[in-house]
Write an enzyme that holds these catalytic residues in place. Structure first.
Site, PDB file in Angstrom:
ATOM      1  N   GLU A   1       0.848  -1.188   0.000  1.00  0.00           N
ATOM      2  CA  GLU A   1       0.000   0.000   0.000  1.00  0.00           C
ATOM      3  C   GLU A   1       0.880   1.234   0.000  1.00  0.00           C
ATOM      4  O   GLU A   1       0.373   2.352   0.148  1.00  0.00           O
ATOM      5  CB  GLU A   1      -0.970  -0.016   1.169  1.00  0.00           C
TER       6      GLU A   1
ATOM      7  N   CYS B   1      -3.647  -2.885   3.968  1.00  0.00           N
ATOM      8  CA  CYS B   1      -2.788  -3.953   4.519  1.00  0.00           C
ATOM      9  C   CYS B   1      -3.259  -5.351   4.120  1.00  0.00           C
ATOM     10  O   CYS B   1      -2.603  -6.340   4.454  1.00  0.00           O
ATOM     11  CB  CYS B   1      -2.760  -3.861   6.042  1.00  0.00           C
TER      12      CYS B   1
ATOM     13  N   HIS C   1      -3.644  -9.274  12.136  1.00  0.00           N
ATOM     14  CA  HIS C   1      -2.917  -8.107  11.616  1.00  0.00           C
ATOM     15  C   HIS C   1      -2.481  -7.210  12.783  1.00  0.00           C
ATOM     16  O   HIS C   1      -3.273  -6.953  13.698  1.00  0.00           O
ATOM     17  CB  HIS C   1      -3.810  -7.340  10.639  1.00  0.00           C
TER      18      HIS C   1
END
Ligand code: CAA
Length: 386
Positions: A81, A113, A235
């Site tokens: 990204e 992400c 994450h």
């Protein structure tokens, strides 16, 4: 029966420099415990002027190429990204730096992400169709926020390269996945900016909503019960985010687990900071490297990309996986980073804003095998360090 498909190999890279969050806290008048305890971060990696997502990606992937060669790699998927061009895939530079054959497709993938996980799912499909082919999947990101913002302490940089193929030595990915997409303005990076725009509070609730939504979808599609998942990699924009979200998932499923389910996933990211697309796979590397033996264990993954797309899936660690690891390699890279103080970090942060508008020759700083040599005629140049 269909062959198992998953990770044959995994290798990582990070920035040349490191910033201590104690130093940042002291310099900005914040209690250091807010960073070490409240957000669960100790350090953040910082790129040198001759590093970017391409050099980190090539550095991460080089040991994989050394070990497995290039002959089966038919596809390079580059997830990021923090793209360095609006048109050309960063992976094309990596393809050249690594000497991959011309008979190899290369593409860049984007959804905050999340996109490395989209890349992983795409790779599984490609290998299922042609089990002799392998996919080199690279997640590489430079996480930059504005200085003096609440997000400043959650910056970082890193890349994880993964070789995806049949009969994987490390991890077999299971077929059921749960997905959750919702249009939300929690975090994004407009085309004219090198730092992300973020609504921090909204991003935290959007992350949790996505996790619970993905879990429900996973269950509806026949996923295993929470008790059957031995480790959970979520994450990690900062490690406390994963811990807090996991507690919410436990409330949601009614299954309370002890800390062992997530604690080994944090070791690397506490020292790297956010690495956006790579962060989830650094969490995996942390489990594989730092636990004594997780063969046969099922790992759950939750990938979150603001904006937002979330995906939840599982994988089983393969017997004998330790033989495919590189013991101590990640810790050695983290220990080798060159510390910079806060004024020097701020200077490097500000200089990175200018790099794309002028012809520049970058100073030679990094000890990594590849470096960004500068911009000539608005085209980026990379070279192998001699
Ligand atoms: N000692 C111990 N803990 C302390 C403390 C102290 N002295 N001072 C504060 N804390 C705790 C707070 O209580 C809080 O913990 P709880 O949530 O458990 O109460 C924690 O430290 C953080 O404090 P704040 O919420 O006050 O922090 P903040 O508002 O200044 O910044 C943030 C937090 C908004 C998330 C900011 O770091 C940010 O904007 N980060 C970037 C966005 C982000 O990472 N979002 C995550 C979800 S989005 C995503 O995952 C995609 C992605 O990669 C970006």
């Amino acid at each position: 029966t269909a062959p198992q498909i998953g990770l044959i190999d995994l290798s990582v890279a990070t920035g040349h420099h490191v910033v201590s969050l104690t130093d940042l806290a002291v310099a900005t008048g914040v209690d250091p415990a807010k960073y070490h305890v409240g957000i669960g971060q100790d350090e953040m990696s910082l790129l040198a002027p001759d590093e970017d997502i391409v050099t980190m990606a090539a550095t991460a992937a080089a040991p994989i190429i050394e070990r497995h060669g290039t002959s089966k790699i038919r596809t390079v998927l580059f997830a990021t990204e923090s793209g360095i061009d609006q048109s050309k895939a960063a992976g094309v530079y990596v393809h050249q730096l690594l000497g991959l054959p011309s008979g190899c497709r290369v593409v860049e993938m984007k959804q905050a992400c999340y996109s490395a996980t989209a890349g992983l799912q795409a790779a599984l499909g490609m290998v299922a169709r042609n089990p002799d082919e392998q996919v080199l999947l690279i997640a590489s990101d430079n996480a930059r926020y504005d200085v003096d913002s609440a997000a400043e302490a959650t910056q970082g940089a890193g890349a994880v390269a993964m070789l995806i193929g049949a009969d994987p030595a490390l991890l077999a990915i299971e077929p059921v996945t749960g997905v959750h997409t919702a249009d939300v303005d929690d975090f994004w990076r407009p085309n004219d900016r090198s730092t992300a725009v973020v609504d921090g509070r909204l991003s935290v609730t959007a992350y949790v909503d996505s996790l619970l939504g993905a879990w429900d979808d996973y269950q509806a599609r026949g996923g295993v019960a929470a008790e059957e998942i031995d480790r959970f990699c979520l994450h990690q924009p900062f490690t406390r985010m994963a811990a807090k979200a996991f507690a919410q998932l436990s409330n949601h499923t009614g299954v309370t687990r002890d800390d062992t389910v997530i604690s080994s996933t944090f070791t690397y990211n506490r020292r790297i900071g956010n690495s956006y697309t790579a962060s989830l796979y650094f969490a995996l590397a942390s489990v594989l490297d730092n636990e004594a033996d997780v063969a046969g264990r099922r790992i759950g993954f939750f990938s979150y990309g603001s904006g937002s797309v979330g995906e939840l899936f599982t994988a089983v660690v393969q017997p004998g996986y330790r033989k495919a690891l590189r013991p101590g390699a990640v810790t050695a890279q983290l220990d080798a980073r060159v510390p910079v103080d806060v004024p020097e970090y701020r200077r490097i942060h500000a200089a990175a804003e200018l790099a794309s508008d002028v012809d520049v020759k970058t100073p030679h700083v990094t000890a990594a095998p590849f470096r960004f040599a500068g911009i000539v005629g608005r085209a980026r140049r990379y070279e192998r360090n001699s």
